[in-house]
Scaffold this motif. Structure first.
Motif, PDB file in Angstrom:
ATOM      1  N   SER A   1     -37.406  10.177  -5.618  1.00 40.73           N
ATOM      2  CA  SER A   1     -37.325  11.025  -4.420  1.00 40.73           C
ATOM      3  C   SER A   1     -38.399  10.655  -3.418  1.00 40.73           C
ATOM      4  O   SER A   1     -38.148  10.573  -2.216  1.00 40.73           O
ATOM      5  CB  SER A   1     -37.454  12.499  -4.812  1.00 40.73           C
TER       6      SER A   1
ATOM      7  N   ILE B   1     -29.613  12.810  -1.395  1.00 39.08           N
ATOM      8  CA  ILE B   1     -29.684  14.269  -1.577  1.00 39.08           C
ATOM      9  C   ILE B   1     -28.309  14.837  -1.883  1.00 39.08           C
ATOM     10  O   ILE B   1     -28.152  15.683  -2.774  1.00 39.08           O
ATOM     11  CB  ILE B   1     -30.282  14.921  -0.315  1.00 39.08           C
TER      12      ILE B   1
ATOM     13  N   CYS C   1     -30.410  15.727  -6.302  1.00 37.47           N
ATOM     14  CA  CYS C   1     -31.847  15.511  -6.341  1.00 37.47           C
ATOM     15  C   CYS C   1     -32.466  16.721  -7.042  1.00 37.47           C
ATOM     16  O   CYS C   1     -31.756  17.515  -7.671  1.00 37.47           O
ATOM     17  CB  CYS C   1     -32.419  15.301  -4.935  1.00 37.47           C
TER      18      CYS C   1
ATOM     19  N   THR D   1     -33.581  19.493  -5.964  1.00 39.60           N
ATOM     20  CA  THR D   1     -33.189  20.827  -5.467  1.00 39.60           C
ATOM     21  C   THR D   1     -31.689  20.966  -5.271  1.00 39.60           C
ATOM     22  O   THR D   1     -31.213  22.033  -4.921  1.00 39.60           O
ATOM     23  CB  THR D   1     -33.885  21.103  -4.120  1.00 39.60           C
TER      24      THR D   1
ATOM     25  N   ARG E   1     -26.600  23.341   0.783  1.00 36.31           N
ATOM     26  CA  ARG E   1     -27.884  23.181   0.085  1.00 36.31           C
ATOM     27  C   ARG E   1     -28.461  21.783   0.352  1.00 36.31           C
ATOM     28  O   ARG E   1     -29.667  21.622   0.555  1.00 36.31           O
ATOM     29  CB  ARG E   1     -27.691  23.392  -1.424  1.00 36.31           C
TER      30      ARG E   1
ATOM     31  N   HIS F   1     -29.880  21.594   3.870  1.00 33.39           N
ATOM     32  CA  HIS F   1     -31.169  22.282   3.958  1.00 33.39           C
ATOM     33  C   HIS F   1     -32.292  21.363   3.472  1.00 33.39           C
ATOM     34  O   HIS F   1     -33.338  21.225   4.109  1.00 33.39           O
ATOM     35  CB  HIS F   1     -31.120  23.573   3.142  1.00 33.39           C
ATOM     36  N   GLN F   2     -32.065  20.691   2.345  1.00 32.89           N
ATOM     37  CA  GLN F   2     -33.075  19.784   1.804  1.00 32.89           C
ATOM     38  C   GLN F   2     -33.262  18.577   2.724  1.00 32.89           C
ATOM     39  O   GLN F   2     -34.383  18.093   2.903  1.00 32.89           O
ATOM     40  CB  GLN F   2     -32.649  19.311   0.409  1.00 32.89           C
TER      41      GLN F   2
ATOM     42  N   CYS G   1     -36.817  17.303   4.418  1.00 33.32           N
ATOM     43  CA  CYS G   1     -37.358  15.953   4.263  1.00 33.32           C
ATOM     44  C   CYS G   1     -37.600  15.282   5.614  1.00 33.32           C
ATOM     45  O   CYS G   1     -38.612  14.614   5.818  1.00 33.32           O
ATOM     46  CB  CYS G   1     -36.409  15.093   3.422  1.00 33.32           C
TER      47      CYS G   1
ATOM     48  N   TYR H   1     -37.374  25.106  10.040  1.00 34.12           N
ATOM     49  CA  TYR H   1     -36.358  24.911   9.015  1.00 34.12           C
ATOM     50  C   TYR H   1     -35.378  26.058   9.058  1.00 34.12           C
ATOM     51  O   TYR H   1     -35.722  27.184   9.430  1.00 34.12           O
ATOM     52  CB  TYR H   1     -36.994  24.859   7.623  1.00 34.12           C
TER      53      TYR H   1
END
Length: 1647
Positions: A1394, A1449, A1453, A1455, A1549, A1552-1553, A1557, A1567
């Motif tokens: 990651s 992602i 990953c 999350t 989801r 969002h990640q 990043c 965010y």
């Protein structure tokens, strides 16, 4: 006559009719096939006016001339087919006689009889009319009869059908006719009536003859109705012939309409009905007329007893109805034989006396009885076929009556409010907000978002309005009815709605008239009481009610457009029970194609519904193809006859009446006929009719702006515009055209080439064209002068009006005769008017033949572009003409000078007072002192204003703005005075706050020290007992103490506000007369930022006409070689521009600002200086002039530079003078002291820390300075480029240019050498530092020297880290710290995938020179990997790294959950294959992008997910793909893709990640909320929401399924233990061929 003779006569008559129809080429239209409107509403060849017409063309010529309101259409001369055919009236020559015969006998001898069989019967004019009538469908009949009515001709009431042998009453054809008259009652009160004629209840006078008669009955009736016009055709009319096939037995009707004058023949409207032919042979028609008539008039050749005539007369004498018998061979006077029964002889009577005597008798008879006739009662007459009873017509009427039933007994003024809510207040509010969207100021993006949100909310409200029953019925009928039924439905709906509003409108008009009389009566008494005010208020309410009472078909179609716009703008799915608005464009397009007028501009809201119009045109293009059209528009003052002219020219049906009949603009397609198609390059003429200008309904500036905007729009749309002028004076239209010309000059992005033709109507003088040559010359001169003035204002190279709008004063001015031949309402149209129409039509066709027109899609785009440009334009439309604009702009310049005088004086006063405040000699600002100090400057400004308004050459025009500008100056003066007072008072408060701060500083430090000592022991014990970190407790305690202290010290002190420099620039530029729309356009383009580096400034200037032409001619001689003259011009332009920029870049900001802060006057001074320099530069140039765009770009460029200086100065001022900022700057210092005391450090240690903190910055700066000096000295001695003189440096610079071979650097060297030298020195120093000192930072293996230095420094850090607790160390161990550097490489140790993926993406985001990552004791160059991969796959590095990060992602990953058996290698390979498809997904989360999840992102992710499962060509949802793959799957069910529901949550989801990043490197990243992205908060923790839909039905939740391998299912598997059969979910899928349990079960059963 025997029966056989009658049959023979009927057969002969039928044969004659067939022959006659063949001669007219109408024999094909006897039965079902009929002539339609489409045949005659197309653009055909010019109509013959005076030439003889062939028989086959007579019918078409008759209709064409009738459509043009030529009442001579009946009298068309017909040419003979051959020389042998003779005319009955042709002069025949007798054979010569012997010479010795008497001359007298020879002259009067009879002409020898010709062979009658060889003669050809002439065509009777009325037979032509009736032949066309019988050959036409009901719609063409209706149109034809309407035109006959406008020509004041009698209309067919009872028509014997030559094909069906019955009698027809064409009631449908009469439905569209309206009549107006003024009735005078016994009290001499005149009442106006305007109603559809089928509703009129009037007396009827029927007239027929019994037997053959020498007197003309029709001629006598004409004398009763209008003795100047042949309402009824009679034997003495031109073209009459004895052969008559279709007129006998026809009963015609005409109405006499009084004008409310003393010389009216009758005081009220009367119907006159005339039966053609002998009434003895047409018994049915005669009986019907006798029954319906109020008065019967019978014409007898003689009085005979015992015949048929006497029987009829006897019956009439017994009837109670009045009777007038006219006897041809009797010379008796009018005698009343018995009550209501008159007899009068016609023998030896004057043709003028008989009608007058008859009028007296009829008036007397009608006054004694009240029997009336109504057209609609004809439907109840037995034995008569009514055309309305046709099945198609009845179905259309039935559908229309359903709509009318909804409106029954409703107040017509409430209908739109009840059923058509979308086009009311909400639509008008939307239009207003939308216009504001084009004129934003200040925080433009913020306001734009706000306005767009407001617009969306209005559309949402429109969309939420419940479906109206009226709209549902209307659209259902349009969908379900056949094409013919639909046309009947629309006609019936229009007729019935007009009928509905007629009575209510009449009542409202009467109320208005009555109330207006009351108001006038009160005004005459000179009363100003409350009663007058109340009456005026009531009058306005009635006026508003009158406006809302207008309701017709166009309002329903407008509602369709609004419903569609609301639905389309929200893209909501249509719910059950909601109207399907998506089909509306198709319905409207069908109407438009069929020839129905379509609203283009909403006249009530003054707006074009662009989405609706665009969609309608899209459907029209889809149905017809992208046909070419020639756009013809019309423009003129109110009630100048625009619609009438278009209707007459093309046979259209635009609404016409006195007053403001057309609202907005309507368009209608007219097809070019096949006969002339070859002469034109287009397929249709698109006619645009508009509302009248200078309307009384609109007042003042509203009217002016509306008319100017409408005129510009209409002229811009058309290939040709007819400028309609009532009379010979074109003054009003001149002003409007000037505004349109200037508007076109300003709308440079819209490419237009309009042209116009002036049409002067109601000009009676036959030689008007010749007599008005002088007037036309003056018109041309004035238009050219105004065009030149506008060109000067807008800096264009235009020298005459025709440069903008094509216009030839010699050819493009036409004169029309007056429309009516006499006084309405009984006057027929003037034949000269129709001739003028034909001449104008020929002119239009001649111009059109030279035009390519435009395609429908081009026209659609022109509407969009032009309307958007008009929305941006606001300034020009507020003026009457171009001269007004020029005068107003000069006034604005003067206003800027006057305000500058006030600003300058105030700034001097402000500086003086500020110095006194700083020197503590002033602690209060007195307003009276400011007024006293400003008196002199204020008086000077007022004197200058008075002089300007009184002595200027345009003082009459300036007078309209004098009061407004005097008020503006006074308000400006007062506001600035208050502003200075407020600002200085705030300076005093800030000074007091700083003094208070300084006074309490020692006290605060003592309190802080005391507080620290008291808390130290308490905090340490508490932290120890509770296991808390001391630092966290200390920080909380300090913050609480700090906040209390800051609030105490700054109580009542306002923080100095920061400035919005963009808003300030906007305000200053607009105050000084810069056009806001042009300024916004230049800002959006961003061109002004590069103005200093453009190089070629030719686009910024306008060459003089002579220079321009010379340049073109020279270029045409040799296009590849620029002449010396052209080069010289470009050099001069470039020098002028660069000189201007050089002078204006030196604008310095006053140092006073550092003491007193920002003032708008500083920016005013900068802008004023630029404008003066520009003006001075223009005065020195003769061959070119700077465009407006250059002035605005230059001002923006200079303001941008000045704005940065102002912002920086104001920032420093705030830091130095704002108490709150000062305190915040000291917070860290006090916190360090507080922490030291809390940790029980000695006072000496605290002092040492304080000293170190103070010295740190200075020490670092000293090191930098010493290093720079040493480095410079070293490089001058050993670095070749710097070791010599200036020539040596220049040599090395040129050498580097040659080596690099970058053309842009050569340009920079020539134009901006200083900048290039600076860049060269910076680059050389950087290179020397990195390569020349034995410390090569680019070589990553030679870090020994740095390691030694770092080890020394890290010892202290190690000691510090050693003092940390275990728990604190654990917290640090899980974190990765990235230190960014833009000048040198650095390494990073990161073990997980990651981190590597994020770093790969970060390499492009944070612009590192080099980035290395350590993995398995190997350092990998991330920057090099990125470049290599980008080169390999031929994509941008940023796109590639974003691709890796997003797919990493999305496929799983830390999350985000992983996909089953879809690894990273496969994920990356698939992603690269489909890079272009998934770019929207890759770019999500970029710092400059919105975090809203757009549909394109979801689509891209779905497409990628589908590709992961080897189905890249699959176009459906993931649910559909699961079903598709399920059929062929042979392995684990978990290999199926996720459901659509689970995928969407998974995607959110992942997004969002991805955002986290991509924004990790920002200082203050934003965010999205995690709870909005596939997670929910459960007991304070974020938990992933895996699905919203149930995975399987509830009855299957507890079902078992086994994972036994193929053929291995046995009695011991989980399905067997649960005693259930293997099913589709099992690995064996429940297949008997694969499941051994099923085989065992089968064996058990057999056993």
């Amino acid at each position: 006559m025997t029966n056989s003779e009658e049959i023979t006569s009927t057969e002969q008559s039928q044969r004659d009719i067939d022959t006659f129809l063949r001669r007219l080429h109408l024999d094909n239209y006897k039965n079902q096939q009929k002539l339609t409107l489409e045949h005659f509403l197309s653009l055909g060849p010019p109509v013959k006016q005076y030439q003889e017409t062939s028989e086959q063309d007579v019918a078409q010529t008759f209709l064409q001339r009738l459509m043009m309101l030529d009442h001579r259409a009946r009298y068309i001369p017909v040419e003979q087919n051959s020389a042998e055919e003779s005319h009955p009236n042709k002069v025949q020559t007798a054979s010569s006689t012997d010479a010795d015969e008497n001359d007298f006998d020879d002259f009067f001898s009879t002409v020898p009889n010709t062979d009658q069989s060889k003669q050809r019967h002439d065509i009777h004019p009325m037979d032509v009319q009736m032949a066309v009538f019988h050959s036409s469908d009901n719609f063409l009949r209706q149109n034809m009869v309407t035109k006959l009515s406008q020509c004041q001709y009698a209309l067919p009431l009872l028509v014997p059908d030559p094909f069906k042998m019955d009698i027809e009453c064409p009631l449908w054809t009469l439905r569209q006719i309206r009549k107006s008259w003024k009735r005078t009652d016994n009290s001499n009160i005149v009442t106006m009536t305007n109603i559809p004629i089928y509703k009129a209840e009037t007396p009827m006078v029927s007239c027929f003859r019994l037997g053959s008669n020498s007197s003309s009955k029709s001629q006598l009736m004409n004398a009763l109705i209008n003795n100047r016009h042949n309402t009824f055709f009679h034997r003495n009319c031109p073209g009459n012939s004895k052969s008559r096939y279709l007129m006998d037995g026809v009963a015609e009707i005409a109405w006499y309409c009084p004008a409310g004058k003393p010389n009216d023949a009758f005081s009220d409207c009367i119907a006159f009905c005339n039966l053609h032919g002998d009434a003895l042979t047409h018994e049915k028609q005669r009986d019907i007329l006798i029954e319906k008539a109020s008065v019967n008039v019978v014409l007898l050749p003689t009085v005979e007893k015992g015949g048929k005539s006497s029987t009829i007369i006897s019956a009439l004498l017994k009837s109670p109805k009045p009777l007038i018998c006219l006897i041809a061979d009797n010379d008796s006077a009018a005698i009343q034989k018995k009550p209501g029964k008159y007899m009068m002889g016609l023998k030896d009577k004057s043709q003028s006396d008989v009608p007058e005597e008859l009028k007296k008798i009829i008036r007397k008879m009608l006054s004694a009885q009240d029997v009336t006739f109504k057209l609609e009662t004809m439907a109840d007459v037995p034995g008569v076929r009514v055309d309305e009873n046709d099945g198609v017509c009845l179905r259309g009427k039935s559908a229309a009556l359903q709509i009318l039933k909804l409106l029954h007994k409703m107040d017509v003024s409430k209908i739109k409010e009840t059923f058509l809510q979308c086009q009311g207040q909400l639509w008008h509010e939307w239009c207003k907000k939308n216009k504001e969207l084009y004129h934003l100021r200040g925080q433009i993006e913020e306001q734009k978002c706000q306005k767009q949100q407001e617009l969306k909310q209005i559309r949402q409200k429109q969309h939420q309005i419940p479906s109206s029953p009226l709209m549902q019925l209307f659209t259902e009928n349009l969908q379900n009815l056949s094409s013919n039924e639909k046309m009947y439905f629309l006609k019936w709906t229009g007729i019935l709605l007009d009928d509905l509003s007629t009575d209510d409108l009449s009542a409202i008009l009467q109320q208005y008239d009555s109330k207006w009389c009351e108001v006038l009566a009160l005004k005459k008494k000179h009363e100003k009481s409350d009663q007058l005010k109340n009456q005026q208020i009531e009058l306005e309410e009635i006026s508003a009610k009158l406006q809302s009472a207008t309701f017709g078909l166009e309002h329903i179609l407008r509602e369709m457009g609004q419903l569609y716009e609301a639905g389309a703008s929200l893209t909501n799915k249509i719910k059950r029970g909601q109207i399907n608005w998506s089909i509306y464009p198709e319905l409207a397009a069908e109407l438009m194609i069929s020839g129905h007028p379509m609203e283009l501009l909403d006249g009530d809201a003054g707006h074009v519904p662009l989405t609706w119009i665009s969609s309608v045109f899209d459907v029209v293009i889809k149905k017809l193809g992208d046909k070419r059209v020639f756009v013809l528009s019309v423009l003129g003052l109110q009630s100048s006859g625009k619609s009438t002219m278009l209707n007459a020219m093309f046979g259209l049906q635009f609404a016409v009446s006195a007053g403001r009949c057309t609202r907005g603009a309507f368009m209608q397609l007219v097809k070019v006929s096949a006969e002339i198609q070859k002469d034109f390059k287009f397929d249709y003429v698109l006619v645009v009719d508009t509302e009248g200008l200078r309307a009384l309904e609109l007042e003042g500036s509203t009217n002016l702006h509306h008319d100017n905007e409408l005129a510009t729009f209409v002229i811009g749309l058309g290939n040709l515009t007819l400028v309609n002028i009532f009379g010979e004076n074109a003054a009003e239209m001149q002003d409007i055209l000037q505004i349109a010309v200037q508007a076109f000059m300003r709308m440079k992005k819209v490419k237009l080439s309009p042209s116009c033709v002036f049409v002067h109507q109601n000009v009676t003088e036959i030689a008007a064209g010749e007599k008005n040559m002088e007037g036309r010359r003056r018109l041309q001169e004035k238009l050219d002068k105004m065009a030149q003035l506008a060109a000067k204002e807008e800096v264009c190279d235009t020298e005459c009006f025709s440069d903008v709008i094509a216009f030839d004063v010699q050819k493009d001015v036409t004169y029309f005769a007056q429309l009516w031949e006499g006084s309405p309402p009984m006057a027929p149209p003037n034949p000269d008017y129709s001739e003028s129409i034909q001449e104008l039509k020929n002119t239009i066709l001649s111009k059109a033949s030279k035009s390519n027109g435009m395609t429908l899609s081009q026209f659609k785009n022109r509407i969009l572009d032009l309307w958007n440009a008009l929305q941006n334009e606001h300034f020009v439309f507020s003026f009457k003409n171009t001269l007004e604009i020029a005068v107003y702009r000069k006034l604005e310049v003067q206003y800027g000078n006057w305000t500058w005088m006030l600003r300058e004086a105030l700034l001097n006063i402000e500086n003086q007072l500020h110095n006194r405040i700083e020197n503590e000699r002033l602690d209060k600002v007195d307003h009276s002192y400011l007024i006293k100090e400003m008196t002199t400057s204020h008086e000077e400004v007022k004197t200058a204003m008075k002089t300007y308004f009184d002595e200027n050459e345009d003082k009459e025009m300036l007078a309209q703005w004098r009061g407004r500008f005097e008020r503006k100056i006074k308000e400006f003066h007062d506001e600035k005075m208050k502003g200075v007072k407020r600002k200085l008072e705030e300076v005093i408060r800030q000074k007091k706050a700083r003094k208070k701060l300084d006074d309490k500083k020692t006290d605060f430090e003592n309190k802080l020290l005391q507080k620290s000592k008291e808390l130290a022991c308490e905090l340490r014990d508490k932290a120890k007992n509770e296991g808390l970190e001391l630092d966290l407790v200390v920080e909380r305690q300090f913050n609480s103490v700090w906040d209390v202290w800051v609030n105490e010290l700054t109580k009542g002190t306002k923080q100095i506000k920061d400035i919005d420099i963009e808003e300030e620039e906007y305000c200053v530029l607009t105050e000084l007369g810069i056009d806001s729309s042009l300024m916004q356009e230049c800002k959006d383009s961003g061109k002004y930022k590069k103005i200093s580096t453009i190089g070629n400034y030719i686009d910024y200037v306008t060459l003089t006409k002579h220079q321009h032409l010379r340049d073109k001619s020279e270029q045409s001689e040799d296009s590849e070689r620029e002449t010396n003259e052209t080069k010289r011009q470009r050099k001069n332009i470039t020098q002028a521009v660069l000189c201007l920029m050089k002078n204006n870049e030196r604008s310095k900001i006053s140092s006073v600002m550092l003491k007193i802060g920002y003032n708008r006057t500083y920016l005013h001074e900068v802008v004023k200086t630029v404008k003066e320099n520009l003006k001075d530069s223009e005065s020195r140039t003769k061959t070119f002039a700077f465009k407006k765009e250059f002035e605005v770009d230059l001002l923006l460029y200079v303001c941008d530079i000045a704005g940065k200086q102002l912002s920086k100065s104001h920032h420093n001022f705030r830091n130095n003078n704002d108490a709150l900022i000062y305190l915040e700057s000291k917070k860290n210092q006090y916190y360090s002291i507080f922490v030291s005391y809390c940790k029980n450090h000695s006072s000496a240690a605290v002092l040492a820390e304080l000293i170190c903190g103070q010295l740190e910055t200075s020490i670092i700066q000293a090191v930098y300075n010493k290093t720079a000096i040493d480095l410079a000295g070293e490089m001058k001695s050993c670095f070749p480029p710097f070791s010599g003189n200036k020539v040596n440096l220049e040599k090395h610079i040129l050498q580097s240019l040659a080596e690099e071979e970058v053309f842009d650097k050569y340009v920079k060297y020539i134009k901006r050498p200083r900048k290039l030298v600076e860049d060269f020195i910076k680059k050389a120093v950087k290179k020397y530092i990195l390569t020349q000192q034995g410390k090569n930072f680019s070589d990553i293996d030679k870090f020994d020297f740095l390691k030694e230095e770092l080890d020394k420094g890290l010892e202290a850090v190690s000691e510090k880290m050693g003092s940390l607790s275990v728990r604190r160390m654990e917290e640090f161990s899980g974190q990765v710290f990235i230190l960014f550097s833009r000048s040198s490489p650095f390494r990073l140790s990161a073990g997980e995938t990651s981190y590597r993926t994020v770093l790969l993406s970060a390499d492009c985001q944070v612009e590192l020179q080099e980035l290395w990552v350590k993995t398995m004791d190997i350092f990998l160059p991330v920057h090099a990997i990125t470049e290599a991969l980008a080169e390999k796959y031929d994509v941008a590095a940023s796109d590639l790294t974003s691709l890796f990060l997003s797919t990493y992602i999305l496929t799983g990953c830390d999350t985000v959950s992983y996909l089953y058996r879809r690894g990273k290698r496969r994920a990356y390979t698939t992603a690269i294959k489909h890079l272009t498809d998934i770019l929207p997904l890759c770019r999500y989360g970029d710092p400059e992008e919105s975090l809203d999840v757009q549909e394109e992102v979801i689509t891209a992710a779905r497409r990628y997910m589908v590709s992961l499962y080897d189905r890249s060509d699959f176009g459906g949802t993931l649910d559909a793909l699961r079903a598709h793959l399920f059929v062929s799957i042979k392995g684990d069910m978990r290999c199926l893709p996720p459901t659509e529901d689970a995928f969407l949550l998974h995607l959110r989801r992942a997004l969002h990640q991805l955002a986290v990043c991509k924004r990790a490197h920002l200082v203050k990243p934003t965010y999205p909320a995690a709870t909005d992205f596939g997670r929910q908060l459960v007991n304070g923790k974020l938990v992933a929401t895996m699905m919203l839909k149930e995975a399987k039905p509830s009855e299957l939740k507890h079902s078992k399924y086994c994972r036994c391998k193929k053929s291995m299912c046995s009695r011991g598997c989980c399905c067997a233990r649960a005693n259930v059969k293997c099913g589709i979910a099992c690995l064996c899928t429940g297949d008997p061929n694969r499941c051994s349990r099923i085989e065992l079960a089968l064996e058990d059963r057999d056993t």
